[in-house]
Write an enzyme that holds these catalytic residues in place. Structure first.
Site, PDB file in Angstrom:
ATOM      1  N   CYS A  24       0.834  -1.201   0.000  1.00 11.31           N
ATOM      2  CA  CYS A  24       0.000   0.000   0.000  1.00 11.31           C
ATOM      3  C   CYS A  24       0.867   1.248   0.000  1.00 11.31           C
ATOM      4  O   CYS A  24       2.049   1.192   0.302  1.00 11.31           O
ATOM      5  CB  CYS A  24      -0.871   0.057   1.242  1.00 11.31           C
ATOM      6  N   GLY A  72      -0.111   0.375  -5.070  1.00 11.55           N
ATOM      7  CA  GLY A  72      -1.399  -0.291  -4.883  1.00 11.55           C
ATOM      8  C   GLY A  72      -2.399   0.209  -5.902  1.00 11.55           C
ATOM      9  O   GLY A  72      -2.670   1.408  -5.948  1.00 11.55           O
ATOM     10  N   ASN A 121       0.108   1.145   6.026  1.00 13.41           N
ATOM     11  CA  ASN A 121       0.955   0.405   5.084  1.00 13.41           C
ATOM     12  C   ASN A 121       1.717  -0.631   5.895  1.00 13.41           C
ATOM     13  O   ASN A 121       2.465  -0.283   6.799  1.00 13.41           O
ATOM     14  CB  ASN A 121       1.921   1.391   4.408  1.00 13.41           C
ATOM     15  N   GLY A 122       1.499  -1.896   5.571  1.00 16.96           N
ATOM     16  CA  GLY A 122       2.190  -2.958   6.301  1.00 16.96           C
ATOM     17  C   GLY A 122       1.264  -4.111   6.567  1.00 16.96           C
ATOM     18  O   GLY A 122       0.236  -4.274   5.905  1.00 16.96           O
ATOM     19  N   CYS A 182      12.630  -2.736   5.014  1.00 22.17           N
ATOM     20  CA  CYS A 182      12.471  -3.725   3.924  1.00 22.17           C
ATOM     21  C   CYS A 182      13.464  -3.441   2.807  1.00 22.17           C
ATOM     22  O   CYS A 182      13.408  -2.399   2.150  1.00 22.17           O
ATOM     23  CB  CYS A 182      11.048  -3.646   3.392  1.00 22.17           C
ATOM     24  N   TYR A 223      12.909  -3.148  -5.777  1.00 22.02           N
ATOM     25  CA  TYR A 223      11.794  -3.086  -6.718  1.00 22.02           C
ATOM     26  C   TYR A 223      10.654  -2.145  -6.328  1.00 22.02           C
ATOM     27  O   TYR A 223      10.118  -1.445  -7.171  1.00 22.02           O
ATOM     28  CB  TYR A 223      11.225  -4.499  -6.910  1.00 22.02           C
ATOM     29  N   CYS A 249      12.704 -12.420   2.774  1.00 20.55           N
ATOM     30  CA  CYS A 249      12.264 -13.184   1.595  1.00 20.55           C
ATOM     31  C   CYS A 249      13.445 -13.841   0.882  1.00 20.55           C
ATOM     32  O   CYS A 249      13.249 -14.780   0.122  1.00 20.55           O
ATOM     33  CB  CYS A 249      11.430 -12.320   0.651  1.00 20.55           C
TER      34      CYS A 249
HETATM   35  S1  SF4 Z   1      10.216 -10.251   3.739  1.00 17.33           S
HETATM   36 FE1  SF4 Z   1      11.110  -9.286   1.881  1.00 17.33          FE
HETATM   37  S2  SF4 Z   1       9.473  -8.040   0.981  1.00 17.33           S
HETATM   38 FE2  SF4 Z   1       8.860  -8.581   3.102  1.00 17.33          FE
HETATM   39  S3  SF4 Z   1       9.514  -6.821   4.364  1.00 17.33           S
HETATM   40 FE3  SF4 Z   1      11.171  -8.342   4.416  1.00 17.33          FE
HETATM   41  S4  SF4 Z   1      12.530  -7.784   2.695  1.00 17.33           S
HETATM   42 FE4  SF4 Z   1      10.601  -6.727   2.386  1.00 17.33          FE
END
Ligand code: SF4
Length: 483
Positions: free
Chosen positions: A16, A42, A117-118, A251, A257, A454
């Protein structure tokens, strides 16, 4: 329905975007402008709530900001000098108007509007408890949990109730809250999702990214700090840090990206960081090729960095059509596979007989990479090498980003050789996690300074509602059952 931006379909989908302004004439119009600049965060729905000193006014709609908030009658219906807004891609809660933000409730302390957002990673557990105690939820959004925690807090003032609520939630949140007393903007203690602050004449503006300040003519003042609450009441601005200090973990995918390349995040140009990731990739994974070709549009900065570092010419080997709408109702399966070519086409004359290295920002399911490699081969490429400007995406995100369940992530299923075979490339390489940190002028030793879960599976919070096999979409189903 066929999405005509197929290269973007196989991506982690950002969450978002939020925007808030306090102390500006025409606050809702400014908010619409800001949300327009955040549209990439979004595209399913948008909403704005304004406060005219007495009453709150809200307009929420499915679809883009343009088309919903470019109408005079809509903006006239949102009077006042304070407003906040939200663009949404659903991460928890199904896509329905009742989940479109800002969410609003009349509390004993007065009106309370919130844009989030989150993702609250213990919202399900908290919701069960709140429902047991009598709370009646109006949406399946995790954000509504915060409203109920504020409503049922034993503290007296709104600010104390809000802090009490936040101390019970875990996960990622950047929030903009409007009450009759003023506006509160805050980030979770780890600062997982972004939030910046700017000024426009006497007004204070908060936004997910600096591009939203640029579009309003506002000046960037600073990022809201992890764990900070900025409280704006008229011309008075206060900052408090009510949480125990922890090492921030923003993040890292914002630089890979999510954020627009013309944004400044963490005091760094997103565009420059992406170029640097491309340069790192060229150092770590060189290839004998004739051309460096970006997968448009998100692969462009890293491809420039790769080309500059390697000395291989950068060329636009894939051309994007800018005259295709967001979606296209396709008449049948026969046409479906042509969707890729509708928006992107190989620049055949350039590619014929050449060894090409394709640069993309990430691989999620791998289906898009396969189509692009095929497109290059059909255009006569002699060799097709794929280089990815992020490490393999092996784990789901539970912090407000739409990721497929783990079993659908290509890198969670296959090793490098298997992935190379799957996309039919001559070679495939990813930038290392160390290379990614290096591009950000940071090191990943001991304590990581970003959330990179991730890629690594190293989640910075407990995940009360989730396990590694769950998806955030399951939240909506659970929420329905609990409600
Ligand atoms: S898991 Fe990946 S996409 Fe999600 S907050 Fe962490 S770095 Fe960002």
């Amino acid at each position: 329905m066929l999405t005509t931006n197929p290269f973007d379909d196989d991506k982690l989908r950002e969450e978002c975007g939020i925007f808030g302004v306090s102390g500006a004439t025409g606050a809702a119009a400014l908010t619409a402008l800001g949300l327009h600049a955040l549209q990439h965060r979004g595209q399913e729905a948008a909403g704005i709530t304004s406060f005219d000193g007495t009453l709150f006014h809200t307009h929420r709609a499915m679809g883009h900001v343009a088309g919903n908030f470019d109408r005079d009658d809509v903006i006239r219906g949102l009077p006042g000098e304070v407003a906040c807004g939200h663009v949404r891609y659903s991460t928890t809660g199904e896509t329905a108007l009742r989940n479109v933000q800002p969410l609003y409730a009349d509390l004993s302390t007065g009106g309370f509007a919130v844009a989030h957002n989150g993702n609250i990673s213990n919202a399900m557990k908290l919701r069960r408890e709140l429902v047991r105690r009598g709370s009646i939820f109006q949406s399946t959004s995790d954000t509504e949990t915060i409203i109920h925690l504020v409503a049922t807090s034993n503290y007296r003032t709104l600010l104390d109730r809000f802090i009490d609520a936040l101390k019970q939630v875990e996960g990622a949140y950047s929030l903009i809250v409007m009450t009759p007393e003023g506006m509160i903007a805050c980030r979770d203690p780890l600062g997982i999702r972004p939030l910046v602050m700017g000024r426009l004449d006497g007004a204070v503006i908060f936004a997910s990214e600096t591009v939203a300040l640029d579009v309003c003519g506002a000046t960037f003042e600073r990022a809201v700090e992890p764990g900070e609450l900025v409280i704006v009441q008229g011309t008075e601005i206060r900052s408090i840090h009510p949480f125990q200090a922890v090492s921030p973990r923003p993040c890292i995918f914002e630089w890979v990206y999510f954020s627009r390349p013309d944004s400044i995040a963490g005091d760094q140009s997103v565009y420059s960081v992406r170029k640097e990731i491309g340069a790192q990739l060229a150092i770590e994974a060189p290839v004998d090729a004739d051309l460096v070709i970006p997968v448009p549009d998100s692969g462009v900065p890293a491809a420039i960095g790769y080309a500059q570092q390697s000395g291989i010419p950068f060329e636009l080997g894939i051309i994007r059509s800018h005259y295709v709408g967001r979606t296209f109702i396709q008449p049948g399966d026969k046409v479906r596979h042509l969707g890729v070519k509708l928006k992107h086409n190989a620049n055949r004359a350039l590619i014929q007989g050449k060894k090409v290295v394709l640069i993309d920002d990430s691989i999620v399911r791998g289906t898009t990479s396969l189509k692009i490699v095929q497109m290059m081969r059909e255009a006569g490429a002699a060799e097709v090498h794929m280089r990815i400007a992020s490490p393999p995406t092996r784990h789901s995100c539970f912090y407000g980003v739409d990721t497929p369940e783990r079993a659908k992530l290509l890198a969670a299923k296959l090793d490098l050789g298997g992935m190379t075979d799957f996309i039919h490339a001559d070679s495939l390489s990813f930038v290392s996690i160390e290379g990614l940190y290096k591009a950000l002028n940071a090191a990943r030793d001991g304590k990581p300074s970003y959330c990179d879960a991730c890629f690594t599976g190293d989640y910075p919070t407990t995940l009360t509602d989730h396990d590694e096999t769950a998806t955030v979409d399951q939240f909506a189903m659970l929420a329905e059952r609990v409600a």
